[in-house]
Motif scaffolding. Structure first.
Motif, short mmCIF file in Angstrom:
data_model
loop_
_atom_site.label_atom_id
_atom_site.label_comp_id
_atom_site.label_asym_id
_atom_site.label_seq_id
_atom_site.Cartn_x
_atom_site.Cartn_y
_atom_site.Cartn_z
N LEU A 234 -0.66 2.41 5.54
CA LEU A 234 -0.58 2.06 4.13
C LEU A 234 -1.86 1.33 3.67
O LEU A 234 -2.39 1.59 2.59
CB LEU A 234 0.65 1.18 3.89
N ALA A 235 -2.36 0.43 4.52
CA ALA A 235 -3.60 -0.27 4.18
C ALA A 235 -4.77 0.69 4.11
O ALA A 235 -5.64 0.59 3.24
CB ALA A 235 -3.87 -1.37 5.20
N ASP A 236 -4.79 1.64 5.05
CA ASP A 236 -5.88 2.61 5.08
C ASP A 236 -5.85 3.52 3.85
O ASP A 236 -6.89 3.98 3.39
CB ASP A 236 -5.77 3.45 6.36
N ALA A 237 -4.65 3.75 3.30
CA ALA A 237 -4.50 4.63 2.13
C ALA A 237 -4.64 3.88 0.82
O ALA A 237 -4.52 4.47 -0.25
CB ALA A 237 -3.16 5.35 2.19
N GLY A 238 -4.83 2.58 0.85
CA GLY A 238 -4.97 1.82 -0.38
C GLY A 238 -3.66 1.34 -0.96
O GLY A 238 -3.61 0.92 -2.12
N GLY A 239 -2.58 1.39 -0.19
CA GLY A 239 -1.32 0.81 -0.64
C GLY A 239 -0.31 1.77 -1.19
O GLY A 239 0.77 1.37 -1.60
N VAL A 240 -0.59 3.08 -1.19
CA VAL A 240 0.35 4.08 -1.70
C VAL A 240 0.32 5.31 -0.80
O VAL A 240 -0.76 5.86 -0.53
CB VAL A 240 0.00 4.49 -3.14
N LEU A 241 1.51 5.74 -0.32
CA LEU A 241 1.65 6.97 0.45
C LEU A 241 2.95 7.65 0.07
O LEU A 241 3.93 6.99 -0.29
CB LEU A 241 1.68 6.67 1.96
#
Length: 840
Positions: free
Chosen positions: A661-668
């Motif tokens: 989630l952190a790697d995706a910027g908070g949205v998956l």
């Protein structure tokens, strides 16, 4: 355009720079239809372009004497006061376009021009009779207040204060005129002379006069606005609301010829012109220009106080001309035009050129006997403006010839029209010749827009537009060549003769770097740029002379930034979409990919290379501290997720999901995390809940990161990491999007067919559907919420399909969902390692 009895009429009164025109535009756009009348064609064109940007070309019309843009679906009309689509006895001509008999909104700008001897009766007529069905605004100076109270007793009067302060700056010589100044003169000859002097003393000037075409005027103003020249020389036409970034207005004189005599400007006229200085909340100044040994004209103490404090003598009359005309015959028509009002406030208007021409033509008994429709047509032809300023006698000859063709309902011979236009289609010659041809083509452009005078008006309107455009371009080129020649060769030779060490170099507050009395360039932030007009050899000499003395100034600026608070820095997104850290609009460092999404690197601008190594290191550290503070302030929830991903006290499931989630910027999307979520224990879910993570039916996200500021910084960091331009972000708070940059929308929106719905709203609708299904209900769609957020039927269907429902007739049927295969990210990533542990 008579108004409904209960439709409000408001007089918005105040000095310049009070936002009156902005308010009128805002109010008009809030109505279904609207019209605003302006004093100048140039101002009508400027506002037309602003409204087009808001409403689109198809909904906005422009009406002036020689320019008509009327789309079939036009609902908003920007026009000159004379061209307002108001039915009057003077002009029975049908207005092209889908204009209603009544606009919902109507406004007249600069209504105090009712005291203008030449055009005042037009503004008085519009003030008294132009009404909107739902709302009417009368914009003008405070001096209009007593007239409004007496002539329109039911009108509401709203006084608006000026946004900025206007101060008297005294008498200034042309050679010491501050940058961003406008010099106002009252004849074309004086305008040209002053522009020539500014070319010699200060490097050049833009020229603006009411007689210029909109294209020429816009090109000259754009040159001033871009900073290519720091000075503007204009006639008093700039007093009528034309918006320019002027800091100081210098009067070259305080007298003007008003068509009858030379007279001193009234205090209200002085204030109207001086008020162009300052913009919005930036203060401005005004003064006089020192010309000759006597220092030139000066303001009196009374005038200065009145202008600074916006206190002027109220108007006690306005010019009026009878609008209810009698067309029994031409003599009767003249009599009705000269009829006086019983109201002492409505003073008879001085004889305008249209009436003067009518009287001259009516000396012919055959014409004086014309009646009815023919008399109306004669009066309509007399309305042809005297663009060439040749006077009633010469202008009447052209009017009479036009009437000889159209008086009995005929058309102007296209051979004559074509020959006259072709004669003017010549871009050779000097400024005066081109300006004269432009005035001539304006007459034919006016004629071309009269559909009842020409057999093929559309064809000839296009032809005159093309000629006017060519003449405008040529005139702009001549003006630039003549008045924007750069620094004289004499100055450069003088610099070379004395040697660079002897040159006194000064840096003004606005960053202008001067060698002695002459500006040689600008210091913008930490970047010094030599005047581009200098020859290559001269540039090197001037640059070397300036840079040797700029070290102290650069060090002083760097020290200020190092010691200042965070508020001094700003986020800048360059034209290429590159995020950067700046100061006063100047880029200090650009962001680049760093160790992780939340740790971008900074690459300082080359302009900082001129600093000492120690000072440059201090400034770089300060910029990095600012960037860290911004990330912490706007993406704190994301930083907590990143910390949880490496926290060994957390379970592998929490670490894996937090890392992804952190790697995706908070949205998956949830479908990419099916296996990970299935492996979570109840305690893991509680931990994620404390981290602010929402495990929604469709998406896994952190609601705190959907705020506008967080969205912006997520977009910035992802743009930096992927080395792609910063995407265009949706408007703050928008629930649904119909068209958007897909990268920008994907930060906080879920795509549902042709619409995008904000993730938290999609989550609410999906959660509602599951709750209804669990409770055994048969209507899983929360129609109130879906409708309120603007989701259409196709979007609802797509959302329900992703939730697991399908429509069967009028009902929704649960069909279940088979979780798609999970995307476990790339091997070698932290998230992949955590997932591998879970599988083991």
């Amino acid at each position: 355009m008579s108004r409904r009895d209960d439709a409000p009429v408001r007089a918005i009164l105040g000095p310049t720079n009070t936002g009156k025109t902005y308010l009128a535009i805002e109010r008009m756009c809030a109505h279904s239809t609207g019209v605003i009348g302006f004093p100048l064609r140039l101002l009508a064109r400027e506002v037309y372009e602003r409204v087009v940007a808001l409403k689109g070309e198809k909904q906005v019309a422009l009406l002036t004497g020689e320019e008509r843009i009327v789309p079939p679906q036009a609902r908003y009309v920007l026009c000159t006061a004379e061209s307002m689509p108001v039915r009057t006895g003077r002009d029975d001509r049908p207005h092209e376009g889908p204009f209603p008999d009544q606009f919902a909104f109507a406004a007249i700008d600069e209504a105090q021009l009712g005291v203008d001897p030449e055009r005042g009766h037009v503004f008085t007529d519009r003030m008294l009779r132009a009404r909107g069905r739902e709302e009417t605004l009368i914009l003008g100076s405070d001096t209009l207040k007593p007239l409004v109270r007496k002539l329109l007793p039911d009108a509401e009067i709203v006084s608006r204060p000026r946004f900025s302060t206007l101060r008297y700056a005294g008498n200034v010589k042309l050679s010491r005129l501050p940058a961003r100044s406008a010099v106002v003169a009252f004849s074309a000859e004086q305008v040209y002379a002053l522009a020539e002097m500014l070319r010699r003393f200060r490097g050049g000037a833009a020229v603006v006069m009411g007689a210029l075409s909109p294209a020429t005027r816009n090109a000259q103003v754009a040159m001033f606005q871009r900073g290519e020249v720091d000075y503007l020389v204009a006639t008093d036409a700039i007093g009528m609301g034309l918006n320019m970034d002027v800091a100081h207005v210098a009067f070259a004189g305080l007298e003007k010829f008003d068509g009858r005599r030379d007279r001193r400007l009234s205090i209200s006229e002085m204030a109207q012109i001086a008020g162009r200085a300052g913009r919005h909340q930036r203060d401005g100044s005004f003064g006089t220009l020192g010309l000759g040994s006597d220092g030139g004209a000066t303001f009196s103490d009374e005038e200065i106080t009145a202008i600074e404090e916006h206190r002027f003598r109220p108007l006690d009359f306005t010019y009026w001309r009878n609008p209810d005309l009698d067309f029994t015959d031409v003599r009767t028509l003249i009599g009705s035009l000269e009829k006086r009002s019983d109201d002492p406030l409505l003073r008879p208007a001085p004889e305008a050129i249209d009436l003067s021409v009518l009287k001259l033509i009516a000396e012919d008994p055959a014409i004086a006997a014309k009646r009815g429709a023919i008399a109306r047509r004669l009066w309509s032809v007399c309305g042809l403006p005297d663009f060439r300023k040749v006077g009633p006698m010469h202008h009447a000859r052209m009017v009479r010839r036009l009437f000889s063709y159209v008086g009995e309902g005929g058309h102007i011979p296209h051979e004559w029209f074509a020959a006259e236009v072709t004669r003017l289609d010549n871009v050779n010659g000097d400024i005066e010749a081109l300006a004269d041809r432009l005035a001539g083509i304006r007459s034919w452009a006016y004629i071309a827009h009269r559909a009842d005078w020409l057999a093929e008006p559309t064809k000839w309107a296009e032809r005159t537009r093309e000629v006017e455009a060519r003449l405008s371009d040529a005139l702009h080129e001549r003006l630039t060549q003549r008045f924007v020649d750069r620094r004289t060769a004499v100055l450069v030779r003088d610099i070379g003769a004395r040697g660079s060490d002897a040159l006194p170099v000064t840096v003004a507050a606005d960053g202008e770097v001067s060698v002695g009395p002459e500006p040689i360039g600008h210091l913008t932030g930490f970047d010094f740029r030599v005047d581009q007009s200098a020859r290559l050899a001269d540039k090197r000499l001037l640059l070397a002379a300036a840079e040797r003395r700029l070290g102290d100034e650069l060090d002083r600026r760097a020290k200020i930034l190092v010691e200042a608070g965070d508020e001094i820095f700003e986020l800048i997104v360059e034209e290429e979409g590159q995020p950067a850290v700046g100061w006063q609009g100047n880029v200090l460092a650009r962001m680049a990919a760093g160790r992780s999404l939340l740790e971008p690197a900074l690459r300082t601008s080359r302009a900082l290379d001129q600093l000492s190594a120690a000072r440059r290191a201090e400034l770089r550290a300060r910029l990095e501290a600012w960037l860290d503070a911004q990330v912490d302030r706007n993406l704190r929830a994301l930083k907590k997720l990143a910390a949880a991903a490496t926290d060994r006290s957390s379970s592998p499931g929490v670490r894996a999901l937090a890392a992804m989630l952190a790697d995706a910027g908070g949205v998956l999307t949830r479908r990419t995390l099916v296996t990970t979520i299935a492996a979570l224990e109840q305690s893991d879910r509680q931990t994620l809940h404390k981290l602010g993570v929402r495990l929604g039916p469709l998406d896994v996200f952190v609601p705190a990161l959907l705020k506008p500021a967080s969205q912006q910084w997520r977009a910035i960091l992802q743009s930096v990491r992927t080395n792609l331009p910063m995407p265009k972000l949706p408007s703050p708070g928008a629930a649904t999007l119909s068209e958007a940059d897909t990268r920008g929308a994907s930060l906080a929106y879920r795509r549902l067919g042709r619409q995008w719905l904000r993730i938290d709203l999609a989550d609410r609708l999906a959660s509602h559907a599951h709750k209804v299904r669990s409770a055994g209900g048969d209507e899983p769609v929360d129609m109130d919420l879906a409708t309120s957020v603007g989701l259409d039927e196709a979007g609802i269907a797509k959302l329900m399909e992703e939730v697991g429902f399908t429509r069967a007739g009028e009902a929704w049927k649960w069909r279940g969902r088979r979780p798609p295969r999970q995307d476990n990210r790339a091997p070698g990533s932290h998230a992949f390692a955590e997932l591998a542990k879970l599988k083991r």
